[in-house]
Design an enzyme around this catalytic site. Structure first.
Site, mmCIF file in Angstrom:
data_model
loop_
_atom_site.group_PDB
_atom_site.id
_atom_site.type_symbol
_atom_site.label_atom_id
_atom_site.label_comp_id
_atom_site.label_asym_id
_atom_site.label_seq_id
_atom_site.Cartn_x
_atom_site.Cartn_y
_atom_site.Cartn_z
ATOM 1 N N GLY A 75 0.819 -1.209 0.000
ATOM 2 C CA GLY A 75 0.000 0.000 0.000
ATOM 3 C C GLY A 75 0.849 1.254 0.000
ATOM 4 C CE1 TYR A 76 5.174 5.693 2.707
ATOM 5 C CE2 TYR A 76 7.006 4.252 2.157
ATOM 6 C CZ TYR A 76 6.524 5.497 2.519
ATOM 7 O OH TYR A 76 7.405 6.552 2.675
ATOM 8 N N GLY A 77 4.042 1.453 -1.007
ATOM 9 C CA GLY A 77 4.748 1.531 -2.279
ATOM 10 C C GLY A 77 3.863 2.045 -3.398
ATOM 11 C CB SER A 79 0.688 5.758 -1.459
ATOM 12 O OG SER A 79 1.804 5.670 -0.581
#
Length: 224
Positions: A75-77, A79
């Site tokens: 999810g972070y990647g 974004s």
């Protein structure tokens, strides 16, 4: 990627929280500021991305993890890839009005409260803090203080070397080289984190940038 799965969080609209916070919020703010940026007669929009864009492209079919297992690092990647694509799309739309977009990786900076799923054990295992819990500062390997990390942000906003340019991703006060492949087995949860310089090709693809722009307009109702 093992050990990085966390409970998915959503914003009030039901969107995955990291995609909403790290990208959609930036998108909405910038579209609302667009008239002021145009009046400036020359503006730079600088978006802080991260090396973590190497971990995931944008999943256009499932950006909110509704049909796939949630993984906090993916999810972070995603974004952070969206941050870079946003800058590419912004630059394409703003160039005629001298509104230029830039994105960057500031470095591995610990203590910013931006990784709620990390633990002291994770930080020690990845050589981000020492056995006493003190931050490891080693700019050569990307481990920076907040002040050192801010350097590339300021450089993107002010450097005369970037005049007449835009849509580029920067690291260490330089434009990053383009990468076409990466280690699919990368595991950010075990071992020393290494962040080789370079931007993934899927993060600067103009067609994907346009696709993200269209998706962002649909999800937010915001337009320039």
């Amino acid at each position: 990627m093992r050990g990085s799965r966390t409970c998915r969080r959503r914003d009030a609209r039901g969107y995955e929280a990291q995609f909403a916070t790290n990208h959609l919020g930036h998108f909405q703010l910038t579209t609302r500021l667009w008239p002021a940026l145009r009046r400036a007669g020359g503006a730079r929009v600088v978006t802080v991305s991260a090396w973590a864009h190497h971990l995931s492209p944008v999943s256009f079919d499932d950006p909110n993890f509704e049909r796939r297992e949630y993984d906090g690092w993916l999810g972070y990647g995603q974004s952070k890839t969206a941050n870079i694509l946003f800058s590419v799309g912004l630059d394409r739309r703003g160039e005629a009005d001298d509104i230029r977009g830039f994105s960057l990786h500031p470095g591995l900076i610990i203590g910013t409260n931006l990784s709620p799923w990390t633990t002291p054990e994770y930080l020690r295992t990845n050589d981000l803090v020492d056995e006493d819990g003190n931050r490891v500062i080693d700019p050569q390997s990307g481990r920076k203080t907040a002040e050192q990390g801010a350097s590339t942000i300021v450089w993107c906003a002010t450097a005369p070397q970037l005049d007449g340019m835009g849509g580029v991703y920067c690291e260490n006060n330089e434009i990053s080289p383009l990468l076409t492949s990466h280690d699919e087995t990368v595991d950010v949860m075990t071992g020393r984190v290494e962040t080789p310089v370079g931007v993934m090709s899927y993060a600067v693809d103009p067609q994907l940038a346009d696709r993200l722009w269209d998706l962002s307009e649909r999800l937010t109702g915001s337009r320039i």
